[in-house]
Scaffold this motif. Structure first.
Motif, PDB file in Angstrom:
ATOM      1  N   ASP A 106      -5.692   4.755 -13.377  1.00  0.00           N
ATOM      2  CA  ASP A 106      -6.767   5.265 -12.524  1.00  0.00           C
ATOM      3  C   ASP A 106      -7.815   4.183 -12.275  1.00  0.00           C
ATOM      4  O   ASP A 106      -8.334   4.046 -11.171  1.00  0.00           O
ATOM      5  CB  ASP A 106      -7.427   6.494 -13.145  1.00  0.00           C
ATOM      6  N   TYR A 107      -8.122   3.406 -13.314  1.00  0.00           N
ATOM      7  CA  TYR A 107      -9.084   2.323 -13.162  1.00  0.00           C
ATOM      8  C   TYR A 107      -8.550   1.281 -12.167  1.00  0.00           C
ATOM      9  O   TYR A 107      -9.264   0.843 -11.269  1.00  0.00           O
ATOM     10  CB  TYR A 107      -9.384   1.650 -14.503  1.00  0.00           C
ATOM     11  N   ILE A 108      -7.286   0.906 -12.316  1.00  0.00           N
ATOM     12  CA  ILE A 108      -6.689  -0.078 -11.415  1.00  0.00           C
ATOM     13  C   ILE A 108      -6.713   0.445  -9.979  1.00  0.00           C
ATOM     14  O   ILE A 108      -7.094  -0.268  -9.051  1.00  0.00           O
ATOM     15  CB  ILE A 108      -5.248  -0.421 -11.861  1.00  0.00           C
ATOM     16  N   ALA A 109      -6.337   1.701  -9.796  1.00  0.00           N
ATOM     17  CA  ALA A 109      -6.340   2.293  -8.458  1.00  0.00           C
ATOM     18  C   ALA A 109      -7.754   2.360  -7.888  1.00  0.00           C
ATOM     19  O   ALA A 109      -7.952   2.156  -6.682  1.00  0.00           O
ATOM     20  CB  ALA A 109      -5.704   3.680  -8.494  1.00  0.00           C
ATOM     21  N   SER A 110      -8.752   2.587  -8.729  1.00  0.00           N
ATOM     22  CA  SER A 110     -10.142   2.664  -8.262  1.00  0.00           C
ATOM     23  C   SER A 110     -10.640   1.322  -7.740  1.00  0.00           C
ATOM     24  O   SER A 110     -11.626   1.265  -7.004  1.00  0.00           O
ATOM     25  CB  SER A 110     -11.073   3.159  -9.380  1.00  0.00           C
ATOM     26  N   GLY A 112      -8.822  -0.541  -5.825  1.00  0.00           N
ATOM     27  CA  GLY A 112      -8.140  -0.790  -4.568  1.00  0.00           C
ATOM     28  C   GLY A 112      -6.730  -1.324  -4.692  1.00  0.00           C
ATOM     29  O   GLY A 112      -6.128  -1.700  -3.691  1.00  0.00           O
ATOM     30  N   VAL A 113      -6.186  -1.371  -5.897  1.00  0.00           N
ATOM     31  CA  VAL A 113      -4.807  -1.823  -6.073  1.00  0.00           C
ATOM     32  C   VAL A 113      -3.890  -0.640  -5.777  1.00  0.00           C
ATOM     33  O   VAL A 113      -4.023   0.410  -6.392  1.00  0.00           O
ATOM     34  CB  VAL A 113      -4.554  -2.358  -7.499  1.00  0.00           C
ATOM     35  N   HIS A 140      -5.660  -9.712  -7.501  1.00  0.00           N
ATOM     36  CA  HIS A 140      -6.310  -8.727  -6.647  1.00  0.00           C
ATOM     37  C   HIS A 140      -7.818  -8.952  -6.656  1.00  0.00           C
ATOM     38  O   HIS A 140      -8.438  -8.934  -7.707  1.00  0.00           O
ATOM     39  CB  HIS A 140      -5.963  -7.306  -7.122  1.00  0.00           C
ATOM     40  N   PRO A 141      -8.437  -9.184  -5.496  1.00  0.00           N
ATOM     41  CA  PRO A 141      -9.859  -9.526  -5.439  1.00  0.00           C
ATOM     42  C   PRO A 141     -10.809  -8.563  -6.157  1.00  0.00           C
ATOM     43  O   PRO A 141     -11.701  -9.025  -6.856  1.00  0.00           O
ATOM     44  CB  PRO A 141     -10.148  -9.572  -3.934  1.00  0.00           C
TER      45      PRO A 141
END
Length: 152
Positions: A106-110, A112-113, A140-141
């Motif tokens: 969830d953190y990674i998706a938050s 923008g990945v 990933h920026p």
């Protein structure tokens, strides 16, 4: 692979594109990857993870096993981002592990990945972490610019 003839219309003109290769759905991923290449990728990604996890006083030996309960995965994300993640579940049951991996995902998706076909339930059965999205952690920026990866 199957050869397909495709027609494309552009500005009222029709163009035929032959020899277009369409990927078949039933290919076997394991037969297409070079085992030596995959071993080197796993070794490189493990070293990259350890270079960051050492800052927190820990390391991993086996990606599939050491990230399975989500605790070291969450710690890695905290180290590289410089941000705090939600408090992990401390239990040892499968649902605690799934909850921790889901917090990391969830953190990674938050940030923008885009995560495609990745889920905690799959991870607990042993998916290949570095093949799925490990490269995005470094490149990933939003992750790079949020903390320890700034300026790389």
């Amino acid at each position: 692979m199957t050869t397909v003839e495709t027609q494309v219309t552009y500005n009222h003109n029709t163009y035929v594109i032959d020899q277009y290769m369409e990927q078949e759905d039933d290919w076997d991923r394991d037969l297409l990857l070079d085992p030596a290449w995959e071993k080197q990728q796993r070794k490189t990604f493990t070293a990259w993870c350890n270079s960051h996890l050492r800052k927190a006083g820990t390391q991993i030996e086996n990606i599939e096993e050491d990230f399975r309960n989500g605790l070291k995965l969450m710690l890695l994300l905290e180290v590289i981002s410089g941000e705090r993640l939600p408090k992990p579940d401390k239990g040892k049951m499968r649902f605690h592990k799934i909850a921790n991996v889901n917090k990391a995902l969830d953190y990674i998706a938050s940030k923008g990945v885009k995560l495609v076909s990745i889920g905690a339930e799959g991870e607990n059965r042993g998916w290949k972490f570095e093949d799925d999205f490990g490269d995005d952690l470094d490149h990933h920026p939003p992750l790079r610019d949020s903390g320890h990866l700034r300026g790389r």
